[in-house]
Each structure stands twice: as structure tokens, then as C-alpha cells.
Motif scaffolding. Sequence first.
Motif, mmCIF file in Angstrom:
data_model
loop_
_atom_site.group_PDB
_atom_site.id
_atom_site.type_symbol
_atom_site.label_atom_id
_atom_site.label_comp_id
_atom_site.label_asym_id
_atom_site.label_seq_id
_atom_site.Cartn_x
_atom_site.Cartn_y
_atom_site.Cartn_z
ATOM 1 N N TYR A 150 7.269 7.265 -5.826
ATOM 2 C CA TYR A 150 8.258 7.107 -6.893
ATOM 3 C C TYR A 150 8.090 5.766 -7.607
ATOM 4 O O TYR A 150 9.057 5.186 -8.091
ATOM 5 C CB TYR A 150 9.676 7.199 -6.299
ATOM 6 C CG TYR A 150 9.833 8.349 -5.369
ATOM 7 C CD1 TYR A 150 10.169 9.614 -5.850
ATOM 8 C CD2 TYR A 150 9.595 8.203 -4.001
ATOM 9 C CE1 TYR A 150 10.281 10.690 -4.993
ATOM 10 C CE2 TYR A 150 9.714 9.280 -3.138
ATOM 11 C CZ TYR A 150 10.056 10.511 -3.636
ATOM 12 O OH TYR A 150 10.153 11.575 -2.791
ATOM 13 N N THR A 168 0.017 1.012 -2.627
ATOM 14 C CA THR A 168 -0.026 0.635 -1.204
ATOM 15 C C THR A 168 -0.799 1.655 -0.368
ATOM 16 O O THR A 168 -0.909 1.499 0.839
ATOM 17 C CB THR A 168 1.400 0.494 -0.628
ATOM 18 O OG1 THR A 168 2.116 1.705 -0.916
ATOM 19 C CG2 THR A 168 2.134 -0.686 -1.223
ATOM 20 N N GLY A 169 -1.333 2.669 -1.015
ATOM 21 C CA GLY A 169 -2.013 3.731 -0.279
ATOM 22 C C GLY A 169 -3.507 3.521 -0.138
ATOM 23 O O GLY A 169 -4.141 4.093 0.749
ATOM 24 N N GLU B 211 1.328 4.475 9.551
ATOM 25 C CA GLU B 211 1.237 3.959 10.925
ATOM 26 C C GLU B 211 2.583 3.941 11.632
ATOM 27 O O GLU B 211 2.687 3.440 12.747
ATOM 28 C CB GLU B 211 0.621 2.555 10.883
ATOM 29 C CG GLU B 211 -0.790 2.610 10.354
ATOM 30 C CD GLU B 211 -1.440 1.247 10.191
ATOM 31 O OE1 GLU B 211 -0.911 0.272 10.730
ATOM 32 O OE2 GLU B 211 -2.479 1.189 9.512
ATOM 33 N N ASP B 261 -0.890 10.070 -1.686
ATOM 34 C CA ASP B 261 -0.540 8.746 -1.154
ATOM 35 C C ASP B 261 -0.043 8.818 0.289
ATOM 36 O O ASP B 261 0.561 7.859 0.796
ATOM 37 C CB ASP B 261 0.525 8.098 -2.046
ATOM 38 C CG ASP B 261 1.692 9.024 -2.300
ATOM 39 O OD1 ASP B 261 1.906 9.936 -1.486
ATOM 40 O OD2 ASP B 261 2.400 8.839 -3.303
ATOM 41 N N GLY B 263 -1.310 8.382 3.011
ATOM 42 C CA GLY B 263 -1.788 7.300 3.878
ATOM 43 C C GLY B 263 -0.885 6.088 3.878
ATOM 44 O O GLY B 263 -0.944 5.254 4.777
ATOM 45 N N ALA B 264 -0.029 5.991 2.875
ATOM 46 C CA ALA B 264 0.862 4.819 2.785
ATOM 47 C C ALA B 264 2.292 5.168 3.168
ATOM 48 O O ALA B 264 3.179 4.332 3.028
ATOM 49 C CB ALA B 264 0.842 4.270 1.362
ATOM 50 N N TRP B 265 2.511 6.352 3.677
ATOM 51 C CA TRP B 265 3.894 6.758 3.968
ATOM 52 C C TRP B 265 4.446 6.038 5.192
ATOM 53 O O TRP B 265 3.733 5.814 6.172
ATOM 54 C CB TRP B 265 3.946 8.277 4.201
ATOM 55 C CG TRP B 265 4.040 9.034 2.907
ATOM 56 C CD1 TRP B 265 3.583 8.635 1.695
ATOM 57 C CD2 TRP B 265 4.620 10.324 2.714
ATOM 58 N NE1 TRP B 265 3.841 9.597 0.748
ATOM 59 C CE2 TRP B 265 4.474 10.639 1.350
ATOM 60 C CE3 TRP B 265 5.243 11.250 3.542
ATOM 61 C CZ2 TRP B 265 4.927 11.843 0.800
ATOM 62 C CZ3 TRP B 265 5.691 12.449 3.002
ATOM 63 C CH2 TRP B 265 5.544 12.741 1.639
ATOM 64 N N SER B 269 9.566 7.861 3.897
ATOM 65 C CA SER B 269 8.900 8.582 2.807
ATOM 66 C C SER B 269 9.166 10.084 2.858
ATOM 67 O O SER B 269 9.445 10.717 1.836
ATOM 68 C CB SER B 269 7.396 8.334 2.846
ATOM 69 O OG SER B 269 7.125 6.966 2.839
ATOM 70 N N TRP B 273 11.040 12.520 0.223
ATOM 71 C CA TRP B 273 10.281 13.658 -0.311
ATOM 72 C C TRP B 273 11.139 14.922 -0.297
ATOM 73 O O TRP B 273 11.192 15.674 -1.256
ATOM 74 C CB TRP B 273 9.025 13.854 0.565
ATOM 75 C CG TRP B 273 8.002 14.779 0.011
ATOM 76 C CD1 TRP B 273 7.711 16.032 0.467
ATOM 77 C CD2 TRP B 273 7.105 14.547 -1.079
ATOM 78 N NE1 TRP B 273 6.689 16.582 -0.263
ATOM 79 C CE2 TRP B 273 6.304 15.681 -1.226
ATOM 80 C CE3 TRP B 273 6.908 13.471 -1.949
ATOM 81 C CZ2 TRP B 273 5.314 15.803 -2.195
ATOM 82 C CZ3 TRP B 273 5.925 13.570 -2.927
ATOM 83 C CH2 TRP B 273 5.143 14.716 -3.035
#
Lengths: 311, 446
Positions: A150, A168-169, B211, B261, B263-265, B269, B273
Amino acid sequence: MADVALRPNRAAAQTARKRSSLHNALRRKSTVAFLMALPLILLIATLVIYPAFYALHLATLNKSMSRFVGLGNFEFLFKRETFWLVVQQSCIFAITAVIFKAVLGFIIAHFVHNIPAKGQRKWRGMLLVPWVIPPAMSTLAWLWLFDPSYSAFNYTLSFFGIGPIPWTGDAYWARFSVILVNIWVGAPFFMIMYLAALKSVPEQLYEAAAIDGANWWQRIWYVTLPMMRNIIAITTLFSLIVTFANFDIVRILTAGGPLDHTHIFATWAFRIGIEGSDIPLGASVSLFMVPILAVAAIFILRDISKRGNEA
Amino acid sequence: MSRRKLSRRQFVAATALSSAALITAPYVRGAHAAGKLSIGFWDHWVPGANKASTDIVNAWAEKEKVEVQIDYIPSQGNKNLLTIAAEAQAKSGHDILAMPTWWPHAQAELLEPMNDVMEGLIKQNGEPNGTVKYLGQSKGKWLAVPASVGSQIKGPCSRIDLMKQHAGIDVKALYPAGAPPKADSWTLETFLKAAEACQKGGVPFGIGLGETSDNVDTAGAIFQSFGAALVDEKGNLTVKTDAVRQALEFYKKLISFLPPDAGAWDDSSNNKWLVSGRGALIMNPPSAWAVAKRDAPQVAEQCWTHGFPAGPKGRYAPYLSYFWGTWSFSKNKEAAKSVLRALSQADAIEKMCVASGGYDLPCYEKLTTLKVWQEEGPPKGTLYHYPNPHNHQTLSIAAAPAPPKIAQQIYTQATLTKMCLRYSKGEAMEKVLAWAEGECEGFMRS
């Protein structure tokens, strides 16, 4: 008998001498300064020196803290791929952020310095905001701006047909993001320090340079920079230490991910020591900052004292 | 002045009467005659949920004449982990401290054994599930008492409408409210096809690869469905096995259907969602649904919490347990054990489950069919299958069955999701396995 008769006088003289030397000592500025600083010294000893030695002690223990392993934890770390990734990222993070903070701070300080005195206070106040807000709070706002799904940035960029950018991904974007936020938080500190230094440069030097026909760049290079060298060095050292030991920005923004590419010493020490219940190894990771920062401090402080002696 | 002589017979009678009066008289005690007790509870996400614990403890304290101090310690920013670490170092602190998942084992040497408490509770409430035994026991010693507060299953929470529309799956028919599941067709293969269909439909499954624990838990359950473990129960490395390779292959396919994305969750998150209506499925306890009920009722009405898809080696679901531990250096161990017994009575557990809107999950076999999960809604019955009432899936935790102290490292360092990410980004399978093996070797240091 004479001895006996003389003894009280000698004792009285000694007491008087002692009293006067104590009196003199108390009158000495250095003694007063020491006494006034004593509470702080005790506070530092309790809150800094004791934990530092305790961390050293912890770093020499095994994982269950039941056995002395000497430098075993450090040896173990040297064999870990992630450790070297953390060393690399810590250096990239600290050096890049400090350079950009210094350059930006220098530029902004010049702009602010050239603003007429009447409006300068407002600008100074506004520009200090990023540094004054607690970093944990402002980083939460940045987290929202960088949010993978978002992101306010991506939403805005989409109007220009750009993105979406995985702030950040992706490992490299994540590195960019944490450095950017660190610069945003830390640049005002440089700005205010440089501004103070700029204000202390005697105007006559610029007038003399102008008479000699120096252009803008030459005035900066030959007048401003030499006069600010000590402040630049001290600010850089201070910022390097703080940036190297940073925790909140990385922890909140990426928690060290993705794939450990944004971990710095403090965040990785926390991950290992607290989250992973391996306190000795966590202590070893955090202690690893000490020699690196000590070397930087020695070089910078030696340079400052050398110039002080020359002056 | 008359003097009355007391005969021997009269003296004996008087003494017996006095003794009887003293024994039968009400036992008068001061307000806090039984001392002090300090408790560090986990600060619940669900507003108002803490009150149930407070009320139970206060009622116990009133009855037992104990002065109690309760601190609610948040897990936000890992404040609770810092407290555990600090108290362990200082050998001082709360008499009872809430400890998540791995911490009873991590602090095993400093915890008071709870066998005497657990024996009684098991008789009353039935056997605890296997994951709780794995996390809460060491060498036959109960390290802590399992807490219903904070314990959870992170199973799928699907959108009834979107799953039907895009994947042709009726989740309510697979997991009907009030009846055993009819979920034989709900396999990892079906799951993958559904993930693909929902991604094509613009509502991808919200499964993260970061992570934090939500990400790791899902990866753990999927790995276990393939029989894949990085380290076995004896502590041997089992990274380079076909099962691990199969799990990675599956994940690589799944990742291509997940949000780019992922990998950044982090742990928030997937909740966002679901609540934003962008996805057809997430893996979570009912907290995300509860938030949706408040913020996006139209989304909540379409949510259905159900079981995990089955893999070739079984159907696994992540169970995360909280515990209440008492330090061996605690000053009031008997009072601590007494209040833990009070908190673990069936009626007390039910009160806490109701207060948390069904989020909290007791581990005991007799307590997985409380009314709260049958009645919560909308839609009514959405939480019926949340506590695994028909035992149709094995509750487990990522990185099990490795010895807990090694598993904790695998879990905390998110080795599983990192492996999946590395492989999906094009790293060679054998290189990924070699990396993971090196990591696990490091985790084995004692």
C-alpha cells in the motif's frame, strides 16, 4: 619532654597544612569541575562501563552460559556467511549514510546561513524536525510510505507510469530505503553543527579572500573548509558511531530482511541474542562494533589533536 | 472470697473444649496473609481480553488472601522477550511470566518444574496436543503450564465468495459448521491450483515470505506436509533429502502466484491484505477476521476459517502455544502454582476464550469444542473449525521435530522462508540446500 611538648604543635601545623591544602584543592577549578562531574561519572560507570564489561564477560561464554569458551564465539562468527554479510551491510550503511548526511548538512547549512537573520529561525526549526522526532515514530511513517502493498510512494509514482518499486521487498531497494531514512533523520544534526561552525568563521577572512580575487569555490575550499575541519571531523565521528550502532530504523523498516541484506550489527545481535536466546553470541556480535569504531575514533581524534597542537 | 478448686477431670474437659473451639472457629486471616505474587501476562491484542485474566486472578487472590500485582507485557517490539531475557539474567522478576512458544525450552534450566500442576490439569482437561508437549516438556519435566491466552492455530482464512468465484471451491462445504470436515479433496495440489486461479482473478493468496512468525509458520506446515525437516528429532541434519527438495519445488510454484512483494511481508501484512479485500486467502488466527468485522464488515461476512491443505505426508497446521512459567528463583512458588491451577480450570479457560472473541485456544483435548467457536459470527460458524474440533489435522510448529533449542534457531532465523526465497529467485537447488545445511550446523552449537 621537649618532644612531647613539641608534638601537639607539629600535629596542629600538619592539620592546618592539610586543611589549607584541602581548601586550596577545593578552590581549584579542576577539583570543582571534577566534583560537579562526579554524579555523571558514577552514572556512566553504572550504566555504560558495567554493562560493557558484562557484555565482554557474556561474549566469552557458551550458548547456555555455563562454560567459558574464550574467543570461541568470535571464531564461530568468522565462519558464518551471514556475519560477513552483516559486516558488509553495516559498513555500507554507516559510510554511505554519514557521507550523504555530511554533504546534505553542509549544503543546507549554507542555504540557511544565507537566509536573512529574520527568517532564519523558522527555517532552522523546520529543518530540525526530522532530527527532533523520535526515530522510532518517524520510521513508522516511513514504513507506511514504503509499505510493500500500500506504498504511498508507489501510489504517487503510478500517476507518472512508474513502478511499483519493491521498496522493502528487494535487497537493494531495501538497503536504499534504510539508508534514505537514516539520512533524513541525521542530516539536520549535521546542518545545525555546520551552521554553528559557519557562524564562527570570521567575516574578515572572506573579505581578505575577496580582495585576493577568490571565487565562490575557492572561498569554500580555502576558507570555510579549513575553519570547519574540526567540527566536520567531530560530527562525522559522532555520527559514524551513532549510525553504526543504529537499531530502530532498520528494525522497524525491514527487520534485517529480505534475506538478511539489511541487517546491521545491532539488529542482528538482537535477532540472535534476544529472539534466538543465544545471548553470548548476540553479545559477541554487538562487541564487534567496538574495534571498528575505536580505529575510526583514533584516526579522527588524532587528526583533531594534531591540528590543535599546530594551532 | 471463694476459691474453686479445679479437679483433674474438670481440667481435661476444659482443655478439650478449648481445643475444639479453636479448631472449629473460622480461620481468620489478614487481607494478604498468604504473601505477594507478581505476574507478567502477555498483553492481549483483542481489546478487553485482559480483563478476563484479571478477574480470574483477582477472584483467586481474594479467596487465597494473596496480594497480586499483574503487569501486561506487550509482544510489540518484543518487549516480552526482553523481559524474559532480563529476568533470566538478573535472576529476579515476576513469579509467573507468560512465555511464547520456544521460551520454556530456552530458559529450561531456570524454570520450576510443573509436573505436579500438570498431572491434575491433564486429568481434568484431557491430554494437551503434541506441539504443546514438544514445546513445554523436557526430559519428562513440564517446564511451564500451557496458557490458553495467546495460543493459536494459524490456519487458512478464506474468502467464501472469492474462492467460489475464482477457484470454484466452496470452503463452507469442505468445512461445514457443526460437522466434521469433508476435505479429502483439499490437498496441496488443489491449493496450488486455487492460488493460481485467484492470482489470475486479481485476488492472490496473501502468504508472506518474510522473516516473522506468520511467514515461517506457513512454510513450516507446508514443509511438514511433504515430510520435510531440516533437522530430525535426534539432531541429525536432514536438509539434503527429497522431501525438502519437493517442498522447495512446491514453494517455487506457489511464490509465482503470490503478491510480488511477499518477501517483505511481516505479521501485519496478511491481516491488511484480507481486510483490504485484495486477497482470497490468508493464514491466520481469527484476529484478522475480528479486525475485518470492525473495519470492513462486508469482508468479515465472507470469511471462513478452516483447515490446512493436505500434502503427501499428511495434513499439518501451525499451532503456536503460549505458556505460563515460574522461575526457580521465584519467591512464592506455591501461590504461583495455585493461581496457574485456577487459570487452567475449564470454566476459567472458557471465560478467557470468550473474552478474546475465540482467538485464544486451549491445548487440552476436552476443550476444543467450546460454544464460543460455534456461535461466533458473522457468518455464523466461521470459527467452528478453528480449534481443530475433529482432529483432522496434525498441529505442529515450524522446524519441529528438531530438538527445540535447534528448532528455535531455524524458526527465528526464518531459514525455511529464506530457502524458498533463494530458490525462487533462481539460486540452484543444491546451493540453497548447502546454505541451509551450513546454517543448521551453526544452530547446533551448544
